[in-house]
Design a protein around this motif. Structure first.
Motif, PDB file in Angstrom:
ATOM      1  N   UNK A  83     -27.507 -34.622  23.599  1.00 17.95           N
ATOM      2  CA  UNK A  83     -28.153 -33.675  22.535  1.00 17.95           C
ATOM      3  C   UNK A  83     -28.278 -32.397  22.908  1.00 17.95           C
ATOM      4  N   UNK A  84     -28.344 -32.082  24.220  1.00 20.54           N
ATOM      5  CA  UNK A  84     -28.605 -30.617  24.526  1.00 20.54           C
ATOM      6  C   UNK A  84     -27.564 -29.889  24.922  1.00 20.54           C
ATOM      7  N   UNK A 131     -26.224 -27.951  16.888  1.00 19.25           N
ATOM      8  CA  UNK A 131     -25.104 -28.426  16.677  1.00 19.25           C
ATOM      9  C   UNK A 131     -24.230 -27.855  15.359  1.00 19.25           C
ATOM     10  N   UNK A 132     -25.359 -27.482  14.447  1.00 16.10           N
ATOM     11  CA  UNK A 132     -24.757 -26.956  13.343  1.00 16.10           C
ATOM     12  C   UNK A 132     -24.127 -25.521  13.678  1.00 16.10           C
ATOM     13  N   UNK A 133     -24.862 -24.689  14.368  1.00 12.78           N
ATOM     14  CA  UNK A 133     -24.524 -23.404  14.718  1.00 12.78           C
ATOM     15  C   UNK A 133     -23.057 -23.385  15.607  1.00 12.78           C
ATOM     16  N   UNK A 134     -23.130 -24.372  16.513  1.00 16.13           N
ATOM     17  CA  UNK A 134     -21.642 -24.445  17.166  1.00 16.13           C
ATOM     18  C   UNK A 134     -20.529 -24.864  16.336  1.00 16.13           C
ATOM     19  N   UNK A 135     -20.954 -25.922  15.474  1.00 18.64           N
ATOM     20  CA  UNK A 135     -19.912 -26.409  14.584  1.00 18.64           C
ATOM     21  C   UNK A 135     -19.350 -25.418  13.592  1.00 18.64           C
ATOM     22  N   UNK A 136     -20.201 -24.512  13.190  1.00 19.15           N
ATOM     23  CA  UNK A 136     -19.843 -23.546  12.245  1.00 19.15           C
ATOM     24  C   UNK A 136     -19.168 -22.606  12.904  1.00 19.15           C
ATOM     25  N   UNK A 137     -19.423 -22.277  14.247  1.00 17.78           N
ATOM     26  CA  UNK A 137     -18.780 -21.362  15.087  1.00 17.78           C
ATOM     27  C   UNK A 137     -16.950 -21.770  15.478  1.00 17.78           C
ATOM     28  N   UNK A 138     -17.043 -23.144  15.310  1.00  9.51           N
ATOM     29  CA  UNK A 138     -15.713 -23.678  15.852  1.00  9.51           C
ATOM     30  C   UNK A 138     -14.849 -23.690  14.440  1.00  9.51           C
ATOM     31  N   UNK A 139     -15.505 -23.947  13.314  1.00 11.43           N
ATOM     32  CA  UNK A 139     -15.006 -24.244  12.029  1.00 11.43           C
ATOM     33  C   UNK A 139     -14.964 -22.797  11.041  1.00 11.43           C
ATOM     34  N   UNK A 140     -15.601 -21.894  11.801  1.00 12.62           N
ATOM     35  CA  UNK A 140     -15.617 -20.629  11.160  1.00 12.62           C
ATOM     36  C   UNK A 140     -16.179 -20.617   9.913  1.00 12.62           C
ATOM     37  N   UNK A 159     -12.172 -33.826   7.005  1.00 10.98           N
ATOM     38  CA  UNK A 159     -13.494 -34.177   6.505  1.00 10.98           C
ATOM     39  C   UNK A 159     -14.112 -35.421   6.944  1.00 10.98           C
ATOM     40  N   UNK A 160     -13.486 -36.484   6.877  1.00  7.06           N
ATOM     41  CA  UNK A 160     -14.043 -37.681   7.422  1.00  7.06           C
ATOM     42  C   UNK A 160     -14.433 -37.598   8.977  1.00  7.06           C
ATOM     43  N   UNK A 161     -13.525 -37.017   9.714  1.00 11.17           N
ATOM     44  CA  UNK A 161     -13.936 -36.670  11.216  1.00 11.17           C
ATOM     45  C   UNK A 161     -15.197 -35.789  11.329  1.00 11.17           C
ATOM     46  N   UNK A 162     -15.533 -35.023  10.386  1.00 15.23           N
ATOM     47  CA  UNK A 162     -16.645 -34.180  10.625  1.00 15.23           C
ATOM     48  C   UNK A 162     -18.009 -35.065  10.203  1.00 15.23           C
ATOM     49  N   UNK A 163     -17.751 -36.048   9.280  1.00 16.84           N
ATOM     50  CA  UNK A 163     -18.783 -36.846   9.040  1.00 16.84           C
ATOM     51  C   UNK A 163     -19.042 -37.818  10.036  1.00 16.84           C
ATOM     52  N   UNK A 164     -18.007 -38.303  10.531  1.00 17.35           N
ATOM     53  CA  UNK A 164     -17.878 -39.253  11.713  1.00 17.35           C
ATOM     54  C   UNK A 164     -18.738 -38.724  12.932  1.00 17.35           C
ATOM     55  N   UNK A 165     -18.409 -37.400  13.193  1.00 23.10           N
ATOM     56  CA  UNK A 165     -19.109 -36.661  14.309  1.00 23.10           C
ATOM     57  C   UNK A 165     -20.409 -36.811  14.154  1.00 23.10           C
ATOM     58  N   UNK A 166     -20.899 -36.286  12.862  1.00 20.82           N
ATOM     59  CA  UNK A 166     -22.481 -36.415  12.486  1.00 20.82           C
ATOM     60  C   UNK A 166     -23.016 -37.624  12.628  1.00 20.82           C
ATOM     61  N   UNK A 167     -22.130 -38.498  12.018  1.00 21.64           N
ATOM     62  CA  UNK A 167     -22.892 -40.429  12.429  1.00 21.64           C
ATOM     63  C   UNK A 167     -23.152 -40.555  13.706  1.00 21.64           C
ATOM     64  N   UNK A 168     -22.024 -40.115  14.562  1.00 22.45           N
ATOM     65  CA  UNK A 168     -22.217 -40.393  15.821  1.00 22.45           C
ATOM     66  C   UNK A 168     -23.415 -39.432  16.530  1.00 22.45           C
ATOM     67  N   UNK A 169     -23.396 -38.625  16.361  1.00 15.98           N
ATOM     68  CA  UNK A 169     -24.857 -37.502  16.740  1.00 15.98           C
ATOM     69  C   UNK A 169     -26.158 -37.969  16.235  1.00 15.98           C
ATOM     70  N   UNK A 170     -25.961 -38.471  15.019  1.00 15.34           N
ATOM     71  CA  UNK A 170     -27.101 -39.184  14.415  1.00 15.34           C
ATOM     72  C   UNK A 170     -27.634 -40.656  15.279  1.00 15.34           C
ATOM     73  N   UNK A 171     -26.670 -41.267  15.629  1.00 19.32           N
ATOM     74  CA  UNK A 171     -26.593 -42.560  16.346  1.00 19.32           C
ATOM     75  C   UNK A 171     -27.578 -42.020  17.643  1.00 19.32           C
TER      76      UNK A 171
END
Length: 258
Positions: free
Chosen positions: A162-163, A81-90, A177-189
């Motif tokens: 997850x996959x 998820x980190x890799x894909x997110x970094x690709x999207x966010x450059x 920024x809050x959107x990124x945190x919320x996506x992370x929290x959603x993935x954590x859940x």
């Protein structure tokens, strides 16, 4: 070039983020290794506070130990998820750091439950100081729970998310920024719901057994690889149920003959 929200794109690799990401994983494993070594000697006071018998540890100290386990075990499974997110966010450091923080924050809220469970099992003499169960019956029930859960609809639904990092971001993208945190929290859940039963197996092989915990980490990482996910999850479930059946039969047999 700009990002999806119109902010300037950052095209160079975010080395700082990856140093922190891998550093957190490595330092967590290192501290857990020190804590698991009963003969380890260190001059660092804060490590000494954790390097005590589990029976003497407070809920706070056990929570600290389990928090380290989250860093050691669950961050590797979040890598895709980190890799894909970094690709999207450059390679935007702040957004990806907030995504990861949201993910970790959810796991940290679950940590006290694991600490309470370990404390209870210790008080009932069901596990040893290394976090390993003394009871074949408990081992069998934990293995059976994890095995059956592999075939539930909620497990499969969460594992699908997850996959498939790109599929998640395309369907649940949030700006800012809050959107990124919320996506992370959603993935954590989603990840907690997906992996809680496997985490229970820490008490089967020993929560302070580094080889066992590394094995569980590998299982959770492999399970979240898209091309392996479904088949591996099913095979894992059958293996766990088989191991549970053998363990429970042996438990009953030993109870009868003694």
């Amino acid at each position: 070039m700009t990002n999806l929200d119109g902010t300037p794109a950052i095209t160079k690799p975010s080395y700082t983020f990856w140093i922190l990401f891998y550093g957190s994983i490595c330092s967590s494993w290192l501290l857990l290794f020190v804590m698991s070594s009963t003969d380890s000697v260190t001059s660092l006071a804060f490590i000494k506070d954790f390097c005590i018998s589990a029976s003497e540890a407070s809920i706070f100290q056990l929570t600290g130990m389990w928090s380290l386990m989250i860093g050691a075990m669950m961050l590797p499974s979040f890598y895709n998820f980190v890799v894909v997110h970094q690709d999207i966010r450059r390679n935007d450091f702040k957004h990806t750091a907030l995504l990861t923080s949201g993910y970790v924050a959810i796991w940290v809220t679950v940590v006290p439950l694991a600490s309470l469970a370990q404390k209870y099992f210790l008080e009932q003499n069901l596990i040893g100081l290394d976090g390993r169960s003394h009871s074949m019956l408990l081992n069998g029930l934990l293995l059976l729970t994890a095995g059956i859960y592999q075939f539930t609809k909620i497990k499969n639904a969460c594992l699908t998310v997850c996959s498939s990092p790109m599929h998640f971001f395309l369907g649940h993208w949030k700006e800012g920024y809050t959107g990124s945190f919320r996506m992370g929290a959603q993935l954590g859940t989603i990840c907690v719901i997906c992996c809680w039963a496997l985490m229970l197996l820490a008490f089967v092989g020993g929560a302070m057994n580094m080889l066992w915990m590394a094995g569980l980490t590998s299982i959770m990482v492999i399970e979240k690889q898209g091309h392996l996910s479904e088949k591996f999850s099913g095979l894992l479930g059958m293996t766990l149920i088989g191991a549970a059946s053998i363990t429970l039969v042996l438990s009953i047999f030993l109870e009868v003959i003694t």
